[in-house]
Scaffold this active site. Structure first.
Site, PDB file in Angstrom:
ATOM      1  CB  VAL A 157     -73.622  -7.308  15.963  1.00 50.92           C
ATOM      2  CG1 VAL A 157     -72.777  -8.170  16.856  1.00 50.92           C
ATOM      3  CG2 VAL A 157     -74.846  -7.763  15.662  1.00 50.92           C
ATOM      4  N   PRO A 158     -72.524  -4.779  18.910  1.00 47.61           N
ATOM      5  CG  PRO A 158     -72.956  -4.566  21.121  1.00 47.61           C
ATOM      6  CD  PRO A 158     -73.516  -5.487  19.887  1.00 47.61           C
ATOM      7  CB  CYS A 159     -67.674  -5.507  16.983  1.00 52.03           C
ATOM      8  SG  CYS A 159     -67.970  -4.372  15.522  1.00 52.03           S
ATOM      9  CG  HIS A 160     -69.271   0.148  19.123  1.00 46.36           C
ATOM     10  ND1 HIS A 160     -70.291  -0.582  18.669  1.00 46.36           N
ATOM     11  CD2 HIS A 160     -69.515   0.667  20.543  1.00 46.36           C
ATOM     12  CE1 HIS A 160     -71.083  -0.496  19.308  1.00 46.36           C
ATOM     13  NE2 HIS A 160     -70.997   0.471  20.534  1.00 46.36           N
TER      14      HIS A 160
END
Length: 295
Positions: free
Chosen positions: A260-263
């Site tokens: 889940v690409p919070c970056h």
């Protein structure tokens, strides 16, 4: 109260041999901070008191691409690609012009479901969460899974495994935790191997959070590989344009990092801002993804 099996933090030593991660971490830090100087492999190796050949092998094995390829990726889209120009990110523009390869890998790779608000309020009661530590391109990864799918992914520095585990376990304190590296190994293998990213066999993730957090995390899943958005963008996407700060807090509580690409979420004006697992690791993820696009 957190319940664990007798095995607790598995005694298996999965730390990369010879301090590989520390080497890779330092190289990534040099390349992301000093990319304007375009340091050569020989220069980097000299700083680390290593031979260029050994450094090349070590970095390529753990980061998935050579130091030169990583530097090229960072140079191409570092900072600027994270900002918008005429409402289109620079990297996406380059894709439109045919300068890079296809980028719809990550968003086709993941399918998700959400636990009900009631299940979240029970703080994990009735859940059995299996966990294990595994090597990854971004250091030691803590992988957590329920019978329904991947529920947690975090990162630890060598020696900080317990703190990392406690951080994640505190999110669902009433769950039963079982150290089971064999059960989590298939998840680790699929997550960090792009050749196994497939829409035909998507990785199932289980999101455990409040209703607001779930909407934020689902918005994160809609960010394509190679693109970045701001907290304000996410706030608008979930229909609460004035909730940028709350969005930032929810992004920081994302329990399934990288997948889940919070970056890919940025602060005001496109600033990288902080990252729960370290800003250097966030830069590494963005550079790694750029390498996949440009590889």
């Amino acid at each position: 109260m957190i319940s664990r099996s007798a095995g607790e933090l598995a005694p298996v030593d999965v730390t990369p041999e010879g301090g590989d991660y520390e080497t890779v971490r330092r190289v990534i830090e040099m390349l992301t901070l000093d990319y304007r100087d375009q340091p050569s492999l020989e220069t980097i190796a000299a700083r680390l008191n290593q031979s260029p050949t050994q450094l090349q092998k070590t970095f390529s094995r753990w980061a998935g691409l050579s130091p030169k390829a990583f530097l090229q990726a960072v140079t191409l889209d570092h900072a600027k690609r994270l900002l918008r120009e005429e409402e289109m990110p620079i990297l996406e523009t380059s894709l439109e012009l045919g300068l890079s390869g296809p980028g719809r890998l990550h968003d086709l790779f993941v399918t998700h479901e959400a636990m009900s608000p009631g299940e979240w309020k029970q703080k994990g009661e009735g859940l059995t969460i299996r966990y294990g530590f595994h090597s990854s391109p971004f250091g030691l990864a803590l992988v957590m899974a329920t019978e329904r799918g991947l529920s947690g992914l975090a990162f630890a520095e060598s020696g900080n495994e317990t703190a990392c585990f406690e951080d994640m376990a505190s999110r669902w304190p009433n769950a039963h935790y079982v150290a089971d590296q064999a059960a989590t190994a298939p998840y680790a293998s699929r997550i960090f191997d792009p050749s196994r990213w497939s829409g035909g066999q998507p990785l199932r993730v289980v999101l455990i959070g409040s209703d607001f957090q779930l909407r934020v995390w689902q918005s994160l899943l809609r960010i394509p590989l190679g693109k970045a958005v701001t907290y304000s963008d996410i706030a608008r996407d979930i229909g609460q344009p004035s909730a940028s700060r709350a969005v930032g807090a929810a992004v920081g509580r994302n329990p399934i990092s990288f997948v889940v690409p919070c970056h890919r979420a940025l602060g005001k004006g496109g600033a990288l801002t902080g990252y729960h697992w370290g800003l250097t690791r966030k830069r590494a993820m963005l550079g790694w993804e750029a390498g996949q696009l440009n590889g």
